[in-house]
Design an enzyme around this catalytic site. Structure first.
Site, PDB file in Angstrom:
ATOM      1  CG  ASP A  23      -0.503  -0.486   2.444  1.00 17.07           C
ATOM      2  OD1 ASP A  23      -1.125  -1.363   3.048  1.00 17.07           O
ATOM      3  OD2 ASP A  23       0.561   0.031   2.849  1.00 17.07           O
ATOM      4  CE  LYS A  37      -6.075  -1.330   3.771  1.00 15.57           C
ATOM      5  NZ  LYS A  37      -5.962  -2.215   2.620  1.00 15.57           N
ATOM      6  CG  MET A  47      -4.101   6.343  10.787  1.00 16.24           C
ATOM      7  SD  MET A  47      -5.010   4.794  10.718  1.00 16.24           S
ATOM      8  CE  MET A  47      -4.559   4.031  12.270  1.00 16.24           C
TER       9      MET A  47
END
Ligand SMILES: C[S@@+](CC[C@H](N)C(=O)[O-])C[C@H]1O[C@@H](n2cnc3c(N)ncnc32)[C@H](O)[C@@H]1O
Length: 473
Positions: A247, A269, A382
């Protein structure tokens, strides 16, 4: 080519070492490893040479060197610190056409000792013909890292089966195909994990029938971006994969290191980019493996830390697909090290919590009261988009507004940026500096140590570098 690389069989052959000190001793050890019949000539010997002689491993002649000592020898080494003696040995050997090596005197070397990568019985020799021994050593170190330690065991297994394979496959090309299949099969991974019985069993299976190649999936953590942070195992599996499923978080430099002819599949992603659904990725891994392929599923950081590695392994296990899991350096460890921020510190943080700013389902609210406790570090993955919420919740639950924070964008990569501030400024700093993913939020007193510990003591609130902390004496 200045030297012809050959491997000589010295079993019991006479060789001479002139000199009785540590250098001579090292050369004796090299000869003894090859089971040569070693004689050492010198007026005095170091203790270890004496004890090797008393164990019957070599012979000592306690005399000054004389030309007659070289007679009948196959190889000779001059390892004294006396230039005149070394020259006499060199001349005497040359007069008899015997190969001689005068230590540290390249023009007087008819043969040289290469740097060696030893995976007995596989041996790789590297030489710079005496021009750049340090460079040769560097190359050896690289090969040491690349050539798996089980290579020797694999070669020994192949040796044990050589006669059976010869009997079973009459033509050279059949035998070559068979061995190609063996080294592409999970015989390799069985040897790698020390399953000798399983490896032998599979060799017998391969010999007895025409088998479909067996597929396998490697779930590999690639670390935060700097390719030098890859583990040796990760690199090895990346280089033996037929298919690489990756990814966006995996850096380009790391993708450069995968096997050249492997098929590459990007499953995305990244916010704003098309991503393959997780269920489809899972199925893809199963399907490739069932087709007999070796699949390397590379993930940024560690596969089991916010990497969905667990979900993928569950599916593989449910479908009886073989797999290996290779841990990687997670973003919190990599970013903090390269930003000069120790995640724990006896004076500032007794605990570290890894937190995600992105929960899968509604209602999975974090324990903000626990997270707002002092004396601990939060590493928030994140967290960029939700930073206003994170800031508000931590303040609401009592974390001090002046708590130091650091935002590490593209940690460990050439483009790394570190933005420093306080908790009350978190969201504003992200906005002001246009922080983009991937970025890690570090909240806690340790973040303030960035100014002190960052590379070359950078003190700006925004620093841009990607180097491990190096203390230069
Ligand atoms: C889906 S998680 C994957 C984490 C990964 N498995 C690990 O162990 O690092 C992605 C988040 O990890 C963090 N991250 C990963 N690599 C990073 C890097 N090089 N610099 C900063 N943050 C990074 C960011 O917070 C990013 O949004």
């Amino acid at each position: 080519m200045q030297y012809l690389p050959i491997f000589t069989k010295l079993d019991d052959k006479p060789v001479l070492v002139v000199g009785g000190g540590d250098v001579a001793l090292r050369k004796c050890h090299a000869f003894l490893k090859a089971r040569a019949n070693v004689t050492v000539v010198a007026p005095e010997f170091c203790d270890e040479l004496v004890s090797l002689a008393s164990e019957g491993k070599l012979s000592l002649i306690k005399e000054y060197f004389d030309t007659h000592h070289v007679l009948g020898m196959m190889l000779i080494i001059a390892a004294t610190d006396n230039e005149a003696v070394n020259k006499a040995v060199f001349d005497a050997a040359n007069n008899q056409n015997i190969f001689v090596n005068v230590v540290d005197d390249q023009p007087k070397c008819g043969f040289i000792f290469p740097s060696i990568v030893d995976r007995n019985p596989i041996t790789i020799a590297i030489s710079s013909a005496g021009t750049a021994p340090v460079l040769a050593r560097r190359i050896r170190e690289k090969l040491e890292a690349l050539i798996p330690h089980h290579t020797g065991a694999l070669a020994r297994l192949a040796g044990d089966f050589r006669d059976q394979v010869k009997a079973r496959f009459k033509s050279f090309s059949e035998r070559r195909q068979f061995w190609e299949r063996v080294f592409d099969s999970s015989v390799v991974s069985k040897v790698q994990v020390g399953d000798q019985i399983g490896a032998e069993q599979q060799m017998h299976d391969l010999l007895s029938k025409t088998l479909q190649p067996e597929g396998e999936v490697y779930i590999v953590g690639a670390g935060p971006g700097d390719p030098e942070l890859l583990t040796i195992k990760a690199l090895q599996l990346m280089q033996q994969a037929d298919v690489v499923v990756y990814d966006y978080l995996v850096s380009d430099e790391i993708m450069e290191l995968v096997r050249r002819d492997a098929d590459l599949v990007c499953v995305g992603k990244k916010a704003g980019h098309h991503s393959v659904k997780q269920e489809d990725t899972n199925q893809m891994l199963v399907d490739f493996a069932k087709q007999g392929k070796k699949v390397c599923r590379i993930k940024g950081g560690d596969p089991f830390i916010y990497g969905r590695g667990g979900e993928e392994v569950q599916i593989l296990a449910n479908h009886d697909v073989k797999y290996q899991i290779v841990p990687g350096i997670t973003a919190a460890a990599g970013c903090s090290a390269y930003a000069g921020i120790p995640l724990t510190h006896r004076d500032h943080a007794q605990a570290i919590q890894f937190v995600t700013g992105h929960c899968k389902k509604e209602g999975q609210e974090l324990d903000w009261r626990g997270l707002a406790q002092s004396n601990q570090t939060l590493a928030i993955y994140m967290g960029v988009i939700k930073s206003p919420h994170i800031q508000a919740k931590l303040l609401e639950h009592g974390r001090a507004p002046e708590t130091p924070i650091a935002i590490v964008e593209n940690g460990t990569r050439k483009s790394q940026r570190v933005v420093r501030g306080t908790l009350s400024e978190l969201a504003a700093k992200i906005e002001q500096h246009q922080i983009k993913s991937p970025a890690l939020l570090i909240i806690g007193e340790v973040a303030a140590l960035h100014e002190q510990l960052a590379w070359f003591g950078q003190t700006e609130q925004v620093s841009s570098f990607a180097q491990p902390i190096t203390k230069v004496a």
